[in-house]
Design an enzyme around this catalytic site. Structure first.
Site, PDB file in Angstrom:
ATOM      1  N   ARG A 182       0.811  -1.222   0.000  1.00 16.04           N
ATOM      2  CA  ARG A 182       0.000   0.000   0.000  1.00 16.04           C
ATOM      3  C   ARG A 182       0.846   1.275   0.000  1.00 16.04           C
ATOM      4  NH1 ARG A 182      -2.197  -3.784  -1.074  1.00 16.04           N
ATOM      5  NH2 ARG A 182      -4.140  -4.681  -0.271  1.00 16.04           N
ATOM      6  N   SER A 232     -11.274  -1.286   2.473  1.00 16.26           N
ATOM      7  CA  SER A 232     -10.613  -1.649   3.730  1.00 16.26           C
ATOM      8  C   SER A 232     -10.051  -0.391   4.378  1.00 16.26           C
ATOM      9  CB  SER A 232      -9.487  -2.649   3.478  1.00 16.26           C
ATOM     10  OG  SER A 232      -9.996  -3.856   2.963  1.00 16.26           O
ATOM     11  N   GLU A 302      -5.570   3.199   6.070  1.00 14.18           N
ATOM     12  CA  GLU A 302      -5.319   3.275   4.622  1.00 14.18           C
ATOM     13  C   GLU A 302      -5.911   4.534   4.019  1.00 14.18           C
ATOM     14  OE1 GLU A 302      -6.155   0.225   1.806  1.00 14.18           O
ATOM     15  OE2 GLU A 302      -5.515  -1.386   3.129  1.00 14.18           O
TER      16      GLU A 302
END
Length: 309
Positions: A182, A232, A302
């Protein structure tokens, strides 16, 4: 250094009009994010081409005008007051996709991942099945090194084209993008992704389609796709799963205002109805504090919060 000079902002917007980009003042950002949250920006520019994006980015830097480049808005959270600056929208004008050779697909940054995956299927090319259903664009996927079901963008990315504050367009090989879980070089730079090249593997059409259908089915059965969210919410901790940690801490269904820990998948914070940015941020902080206290793990968010100014 960004300024609050209205004249400079208007000069940037005049350039956008000269480049035949659509300009909208006081646009609600809730209409451009998957969380369906966020106040108004000073102005939104629907960018019309890679070259125009490069020119606008360079001019904004020269004038000191604050900007934010936005795709599908799937991993961002704008403040309830909005965004004091100009949002450069990478929309349908920057979503071209084509075959460079028999195994290489070129796609502009505004192209959705779903469109990219379907294009690969049409050409019987495998490697992107994992990305089918991720609610983002090519640009955002490269920026975050998007991934799911044991696949990541870095596995299939050959190179990408970017622009920076100078306005120059340049091609960077995937081996120079510092891609990890990520993350990429773009999370700490002023470069803006304008397109990407993906190298895939020839395979049977039906096999590719079956895999895409299977993974989409798994998403629909396990994820709260019926509610606005940013996907998410937290990165996966080493050796653990964020959703399981949250559930084990008794937070399933926990809500603050209109923001709730999904009862379907605890790794998702959802907008159950009428959630504000502050609701979502408060819930994220509560989850992090609770999980840290009970398990020792610090969950890393995130979702990128974009402040008003």
């Amino acid at each position: 250094m960004y300024t609050e000079n209205k004249e400079n902002t208007e000069n940037l917007l005049n350039l956008a009009r000269e480049l035949e980009c659509r300009v909208v003042y006081n646009e609600p950002l809730s209409a451009h994010t998957t969380f369906k949250v966020g106040g108004e920006c000073t102005a939104l520019v629907d960018v019309s081409s890679d070259e125009n994006l490069a020119r606008l980015t360079a001019e904004a830097s020269r004038l000191g005008v604050r900007t934010f480049v936005l795709g599908k808005g799937s991993n961002v959270l704008f403040d309830d007051k909005g965004f004091k600056g100009v949002v450069l929208l990478m929309g349908s004008s920057i979503d071209d996709i084509y075959m460079k050779d028999s195994t290489t697909i070129c796609a502009q940054a505004g192209c959705s991942l779903i469109k990219l995956c379907r294009f690969a299927l049409e050409h019987s090319l495998s490697g992107l099945e994992f990305a089918y259903g991720i609610p983002g664009t090519v640009g955002g996927a490269i920026y975050m090194n998007a991934g799911a079901y044991d696949g990541e963008i870095k596995d299939v990315l050959k190179s990408c084209t970017v622009t920076d504050s100078s306005g120059a367009l340049k091609v960077i090989g995937a081996d120079r993008l510092d891609m990890s879980y990520r993350k990429s070089r773009f999370t700490d730079s002023d470069e803006v992704i304008t397109s990407g090249e993906f190298v895939l593997t020839p395979a049977n059409y039906d096999d590719i389609q079956d895999k895409m259908v299977e993974l989409m089915g798994r998403r629909r059965s396990k994820q709260p796709l019926e509610y606005p969210s940013a996907g998410s919410t937290f990165k996966r901790p080493e050796g653990q799963f964020a959703g399981k940690l949250i559930q084990d801490c008794g937070l399933k269904g926990f809500a603050i205002g209109g923001a709730q820990v999904s009862e379907k998948h605890c790794g998702f914070v959802i907008n159950k109805g009428g959630a504000t940015c502050e609701d979502i941020l408060a819930l994220i902080r509560h989850i992090q504090d609770t999980v840290k206290e009970q398990t020792g793990f610090m969950l890393e968010c995130e979702v990128k919060y974009i402040p008003y100014e």
